[in-house]
Design a protein around this motif. Structure first.
Motif, short mmCIF file in Angstrom:
data_model
loop_
_atom_site.label_atom_id
_atom_site.label_comp_id
_atom_site.label_asym_id
_atom_site.label_seq_id
_atom_site.Cartn_x
_atom_site.Cartn_y
_atom_site.Cartn_z
N ALA A 265 10.33 4.98 1.38
CA ALA A 265 8.94 5.44 1.53
C ALA A 265 8.27 4.87 2.77
O ALA A 265 7.27 5.41 3.24
N VAL B 281 7.18 9.58 3.24
CA VAL B 281 6.29 9.54 2.09
C VAL B 281 6.74 10.72 1.23
O VAL B 281 6.43 11.86 1.52
N ASN C 130 3.31 15.70 1.86
CA ASN C 130 2.84 14.69 0.91
C ASN C 130 1.72 13.91 1.57
O ASN C 130 1.47 14.06 2.75
N SER D 58 -0.59 10.11 2.07
CA SER D 58 -0.71 8.66 1.93
C SER D 58 -2.06 8.25 2.51
O SER D 58 -2.68 9.02 3.25
N THR E 271 1.53 0.85 -2.33
CA THR E 271 2.98 0.93 -2.12
C THR E 271 3.52 -0.20 -1.24
O THR E 271 4.69 -0.57 -1.35
N LYS F 66 -0.31 5.46 -2.22
CA LYS F 66 0.14 6.83 -2.45
C LYS F 66 -1.04 7.76 -2.22
O LYS F 66 -2.12 7.32 -1.87
N ASN F 67 -0.87 9.01 -2.55
CA ASN F 67 -1.92 10.01 -2.42
C ASN F 67 -3.14 9.60 -3.27
O ASN F 67 -3.23 9.97 -4.42
#
Ligand code: FAD
Length: 441
Positions: free
Chosen positions: A169, A173, A292, A294, A326, A351-352
């Motif tokens: 990651a 991501v 995705n 971040s 993360t 993360k999101n």
């Protein structure tokens, strides 16, 4: 008659590298950038009190030589710096505790069984299963793609994902159950075939000598700035492309520009609508590429606010920890010149996550893990939700299909397609530029 230019859409690292390559080959070009500066996601801020804040990339890998080559060509090599080896210590957050990262790792592969056992990053059973990878027979050779989760759990056991996914990651991501091994980690597929095992393969191949990553004294944005300063062609900022046509582009507002070729270097989610009118098949395929998200929060503290020994590059979070954070990078320990004397600069990755929530959580995590007292001196948030390319299983075939659905004078390149790291983007821009020059003569 003057030659029609090659049109480069987008002024991120990919577009700048494409323009640089065209210039180096004496080919006229126009670079069109929607924003009011160049560099795309590579953005560095300098505060008045001496902090250097990276909104996205903070370093680039040297093993793929393209970014360093470009830096050399634009005279930036003397500004090259490397992560500081004396603060290389890393932690792994598991069960709320900071564990020392295993010693003797090559990426995530243990070179020493006992050092890996001692680290405690996996349970005793998980550790033994991880180390038993040497005995797992390789998959029969196949052209079929596979997800990161499938490959890693097949080779190292299910629990290994908690340790491997955070490291992957750091680059991609991604949902590990979707991330394409062929697109993201082809070297491990090859190692499985060549050596029968990643542990055996990693131990058989010599370790890279010297630094693995590079950055620049004034921050990563020095690279796009140095390229931009040497571009002598037609560079237009605040110029948004609305449509790509077989013979050029239409700008937002309706102006048409004609070119002998168009290099589309914007992310897939910008490229798909641009291609839709004239290249609907390619546009539909580009539209299948996902993204995705971040969020990165940068926090500045006085050193005396943090009792913990911050001579570390930071920590990674066990994937099963069940928190939004993360990773943490201690940016001021990792790279010189990121904070003034007596101060600490941290980057906390999520993360999101809603950016406001990330800003609320980040100092709480820093207080919990490192004992930080009081409020940070500064905080900055970089919201990258929906902006990290997701290379899903089958990605390479999808990308080949996109290019096949476009005429030879229109090419797509950049982070959405053939590699998210800066060296990959530089290479993609240059390869695309060389391809149009080669095709069009
Ligand atoms: C949080 C984060 C951390 C990262 N860390 C690292 C790292 O440490 N090391 C590393 O190597 N990589 C890292 N990356 C990845 C790397 O920074 C990016 O993949 C790379 O910079 C992308 O470059 P690009 O030129 O392909 O795209 P972009 O940078 O997205 O550039 C595209 C450009 O196109 C422009 N544009 C969009 N639409 C239009 C339009 N219609 N008309 C004209 N112009 C348009 C945009 O304004 C933008 O300038 C990181 C990324 C993120 C988000």
């Amino acid at each position: 008659m003057t030659q029609r230019p090659v049109i480069v859409v987008g002024g991120g690292m990919t577009g700048l590298a494409a323009a640089w390559e065209l210039q180096s080959q004496g080919v006229p070009y126009v670079l069109l950038e929607a924003g009011d500066n160049l560099g795309g996601k590579v953005q560095t801020l300098h505060t008045e009190d001496g902090f250097l804040v990276e909104r996205a990339a903070d370093a680039f890998i040297l093993g793929k030589p393209y970014a360093l080559e470009l830096a050399r060509e634009v005279g930036l090599e003397p500004e090259l710096i490397h992560p500081r080896p004396e603060t290389k210590r890393l932690y792994f957050l598991k069960g709320g505790r900071l564990l020392d990262f295993p010693r003797e790792l090559k990426m995530f592969v243990p070179l020493d069984d006992d050092a890996f056992r001692e680290s405690g990053v996996l349970s005793p059973e998980g550790t033994e299963r991880f180390l038993a990878e040497v005995d797992v027979p390789p998959k029969a050779p196949t052209d079929e793609d596979e997800s990161l989760a499938s490959f890693m759990s097949r080779r190292f056991g299910e629990e290994a994902l908690n340790f491997i996914v955070p490291m992957a990651a750091g680059i991609y991501v991604a949902n590990p159950h979707e991330l394409s091994m062929q697109a993201a980690f082809p070297q491990f597929l090859k190692m499985e075939q060549d050596h029968g095992s990643l542990i055996r393969g990693s131990r058989a191949t010599p370790r890279a000598q010297g630094p693995i990553f590079g950055s620049f004294r004034d921050g990563m944005n020095a690279l796009p700035q140095a390229v931009a300063a040497r571009l002598t062609g037609d560079i237009r900022l605040k110029t948004r492309v609305a449509q790509v046509r077989p013979d050029g582009v239409r700008l937002e507002g309706g102006t048409e520009l004609r070119g002998r070729a168009v290099l589309v270097t914007v992310p897939a989610w910008h490229a798909a609508p641009m291609l839709a009118a004239h290249f609907p098949d390619a546009a539909a395929r580009v539209g299948e590429l996902n993204a995705n998200g971040s969020v990165a929060v940068t926090l500045a503290y006085r050193a005396d606010q943090i009792p913990f020994d911050m001579n570390t590059h930071g920590l990674q979070v066990d994937a099963s920890e069940g928190i939004a954070m993360t990773a943490v990078t201690v940016h001021s320990s990792k790279l010189a010149g990121r904070a003034p004397e007596g101060a600490v600069l941290l980057r906390v990755f999520f993360k999101n996550t809603d950016p406001q929530e990330a800003v609320r959580l980040a100092p709480k995590e820093v207080a919990r893990l490192f004992g930080a007292q009081g409020e940070p001196l500064h905080h900055f948030v970089a919201d990258w939700r929906g902006q990290n390319p997701a290379y899903r299983v089958g990605h390479l075939k999808r990308v080949a299909g996109i290019q096949a659905a476009l005429p030879e004078q229109v090419r797509v390149a950049g982070a959405s397609f053939t590699g998210v790291g800066i060296p990959d983007c530089v290479n993609a821009g240059r390869v695309a530029a060389r391809a149009v020059v080669g095709q069009l003569g």
